[in-house]
Design a protein around this motif. Structure first.
Motif, PDB file in Angstrom:
ATOM      1  N   UNK A   1       0.832  -1.200   0.000  1.00  0.00           N
ATOM      2  CA  UNK A   1       0.000   0.000   0.000  1.00  0.00           C
ATOM      3  C   UNK A   1       0.867   1.250   0.000  1.00  0.00           C
ATOM      4  N   UNK A   2       1.540   1.503  -1.138  1.00  0.00           N
ATOM      5  CA  UNK A   2       2.471   2.625  -1.219  1.00  0.00           C
ATOM      6  C   UNK A   2       1.765   3.951  -0.971  1.00  0.00           C
ATOM      7  N   UNK A   3       0.459   4.023  -1.305  1.00  0.00           N
ATOM      8  CA  UNK A   3      -0.271   5.280  -1.096  1.00  0.00           C
ATOM      9  C   UNK A   3      -0.392   5.623   0.387  1.00  0.00           C
ATOM     10  N   UNK A   4      -0.372   4.612   1.254  1.00  0.00           N
ATOM     11  CA  UNK A   4      -0.406   4.883   2.691  1.00  0.00           C
ATOM     12  C   UNK A   4       0.861   5.626   3.102  1.00  0.00           C
ATOM     13  N   UNK A   5       2.009   5.134   2.642  1.00  0.00           N
ATOM     14  CA  UNK A   5       3.277   5.809   2.960  1.00  0.00           C
ATOM     15  C   UNK A   5       3.307   7.214   2.375  1.00  0.00           C
ATOM     16  N   UNK A   6       2.766   7.380   1.177  1.00  0.00           N
ATOM     17  CA  UNK A   6       2.757   8.698   0.544  1.00  0.00           C
ATOM     18  C   UNK A   6       1.877   9.670   1.323  1.00  0.00           C
ATOM     19  N   UNK A   7       0.722   9.194   1.788  1.00  0.00           N
ATOM     20  CA  UNK A   7      -0.157  10.049   2.594  1.00  0.00           C
ATOM     21  C   UNK A   7       0.547  10.472   3.880  1.00  0.00           C
ATOM     22  N   UNK A   8       1.168   9.522   4.563  1.00  0.00           N
ATOM     23  CA  UNK A   8       1.865   9.835   5.812  1.00  0.00           C
ATOM     24  C   UNK A   8       3.008  10.817   5.575  1.00  0.00           C
ATOM     25  N   UNK A   9       3.702  10.665   4.458  1.00  0.00           N
ATOM     26  CA  UNK A   9       4.795  11.582   4.139  1.00  0.00           C
ATOM     27  C   UNK A   9       4.289  13.006   3.918  1.00  0.00           C
ATOM     28  N   UNK A  10       3.003  13.139   3.633  1.00  0.00           N
ATOM     29  CA  UNK A  10       2.378  14.454   3.437  1.00  0.00           C
ATOM     30  C   UNK A  10       1.642  14.934   4.682  1.00  0.00           C
ATOM     31  N   UNK A  11       1.975  14.349   5.830  1.00  0.00           N
ATOM     32  CA  UNK A  11       1.399  14.760   7.123  1.00  0.00           C
ATOM     33  C   UNK A  11      -0.106  14.492   7.188  1.00  0.00           C
ATOM     34  N   UNK A  12      -0.559  13.440   6.522  1.00  0.00           N
ATOM     35  CA  UNK A  12      -1.981  13.113   6.502  1.00  0.00           C
ATOM     36  C   UNK A  12      -2.203  11.784   7.208  1.00  0.00           C
ATOM     37  N   UNK A  13      -2.983  11.754   8.292  1.00  0.00           N
ATOM     38  CA  UNK A  13      -3.260  10.484   8.981  1.00  0.00           C
ATOM     39  C   UNK A  13      -4.085   9.554   8.093  1.00  0.00           C
ATOM     40  N   UNK A  14      -4.055   8.271   8.427  1.00  0.00           N
ATOM     41  CA  UNK A  14      -4.614   7.245   7.538  1.00  0.00           C
ATOM     42  C   UNK A  14      -5.536   6.301   8.296  1.00  0.00           C
ATOM     43  N   UNK A  15      -6.625   5.930   7.640  1.00  0.00           N
ATOM     44  CA  UNK A  15      -7.416   4.767   8.035  1.00  0.00           C
ATOM     45  C   UNK A  15      -7.241   3.730   6.936  1.00  0.00           C
ATOM     46  N   UNK A  16      -6.775   2.554   7.286  1.00  0.00           N
ATOM     47  CA  UNK A  16      -6.780   1.442   6.340  1.00  0.00           C
ATOM     48  C   UNK A  16      -7.105   0.163   7.088  1.00  0.00           C
ATOM     49  N   UNK A  17      -7.292  -0.910   6.331  1.00  0.00           N
ATOM     50  CA  UNK A  17      -7.769  -2.164   6.911  1.00  0.00           C
ATOM     51  C   UNK A  17      -6.634  -3.143   7.166  1.00  0.00           C
TER      52      UNK A  17
END
Length: 384
Positions: free
Chosen positions: A283-299
């Motif tokens: 889930x590379x998009x999770x790492x990309x979101x976190x790198x942009x200071x955006x918290x994540x919900x995933x399963x």
């Protein structure tokens, strides 16, 4: 040391694997001027890159025939002076051609399944995959010098299928140089939930839409959902119909995919990233979101337990009810509290998922396979 990488496509439409492979190769080329890497792939309309802009790295685009077989790829691999071959993905002919040629020429090879051996993935077109496993895929995997997994859950899936090869557990990484380290100004009117990935049924987008219908108007107040991505046109139309039937056109919008700087702006503007997936090897998009200071919900279909252990999001069970519960908690947080989670996420990526660290581990793996020194700590070895 000369390495040939093989992947079916690096087209911009193919999502995470194409980005991961090209970024990884670029990083390894920058880390070691003595290594030579050729990337072999099939021709496509919009490849992520056409050159590595360095004399020790090349990209070759091959014509292909029926079933994805490529005579020019076969000839290239036959003539290659590579010491090691590295294939990405399963079920497709280019990586099979690589594995077959490697065995014929007695060249060691690595296969990175890219999540294609995960239980959910094996349930998709199961008859075709059982046939492929019996005809060539089992043999290709069984004879690999090493299988590369990106998370502990993928290691387990590979072992559960009976493969006893060494498995290197090296996560995907991102190039942090492309991600600003300044704290962004998040959108506030409205606040934005972001889904940005390939639009495919395995991503759980219907669960997100259904969960949204179950939230109270008070909780959803001043929030919208932006869904960015490309995918099958008929499937996207189904999602748009579902949104319309649920009277959510003003709250949920499906938008064209964005890339490069525009994609980073979208990540940085979002207050929350949601990936309600059924299955991801990373889930590379999770790492990309976190790198942009955006918290994540995933399963728990994705290997991101660190969201919980590092306080930068929620790692939830697959399904609508867990997503409703998580959204109810997240959407009532203050902007400052959400940003604090995002800051934690940025630190997590810097510490564990930088492309620099991943590139160094992959080079250590190559050296171990070719020179058979001390087994790296990230290699899970099980003798046959």
């Amino acid at each position: 040391m000369k390495i040939n990488h093989v992947i079916t496509s690096i087209d911009i439409s193919t999502g995470g694997p194409a980005r991961s492979v090209t970024h990884l190769i670029s990083e390894m080329l920058s880390l070691d001027s003595n290594i030579k890497i050729d990337l072999e792939t099939l021709k496509s309309p919009e490849p992520i890159l056409k050159t590595f802009n360095t004399p020790n790295g090349n990209v070759y685009f091959h014509d292909f025939e029926k079933l994805g077989l490529s005579k020019s790829l076969k000839n290239s691999l036959k003539k290659s002076e590579a010491h090691l071959l590295h294939g990405h993905g399963l079920w497709q002919m280019p990586v099979h051609q690589m594995a077959k040629m490697a065995r014929e020429r007695h060249i060691p090879y690595i296969i990175t399944p890219r999540g294609m051996l995960e239980p959910w993935s094996l349930t998709q077109s199961p008859l075709k995959k059982k046939l492929a496993l019996s005809l060539f895929q089992n043999k290709d995997l069984d004879h690999a010098a090493c299988i590369h997994a990106t998370a502990p859950m993928e290691v387990k899936s590979i072992r559960d299928l009976g493969f006893k090869n060494p498995i290197a557990m090296i996560p995907n990484g991102i190039d942090l140089k492309a991600f600003s380290d300044t704290i962004p100004n998040k959108s506030k009117t409205p606040k934005r939930i972001l889904f940005l990935s390939r639009i495919h049924k395995k991503k759980g987008i219907e669960n997100l839409i259904e969960a949204w219908t179950q939230l109270s108007a008070e909780v959803k107040q001043n929030w919208v959902i932006d869904i960015y991505g490309n995918g099958d046109t008929a499937y996207i139309e189904q999602l748009e119909t579902l949104i319309k039937k649920s009277n959510l056109e003003n709250q949920i919008q499906i938008k064209a995919p964005v890339f490069g700087e525009e994609k980073l702006k979208v990540f940085r503007a979002a207050s929350l990233f949601v990936l309600p997936t059924f299955s991801e090897n990373f889930g590379i998009v999770v790492a990309e979101a976190l790198a942009c200071y955006t918290p994540v919900i995933t399963t728990k279909g994705a290997p991101w337990e660190t969201l919980e252990t590092h306080n930068c999001g929620n790692w939830i069970d697959i399904g609508v009810e867990p997503l409703v519960e998580s959204l109810n908690k997240m959407l009532v947080k203050s902007p400052e509290a959400l940003l604090e989670l995002g800051i934690n996420g940025r630190k997590l990526v810097e510490d564990q998922f930088s492309m620099n660290a991943v590139g160094k581990q992959m080079l250590v793996l190559y050296d171990w396979i070719l020179n058979q020194g001390e087994t790296p700590e990230f290699v899970k070895y099980e003798k046959k």
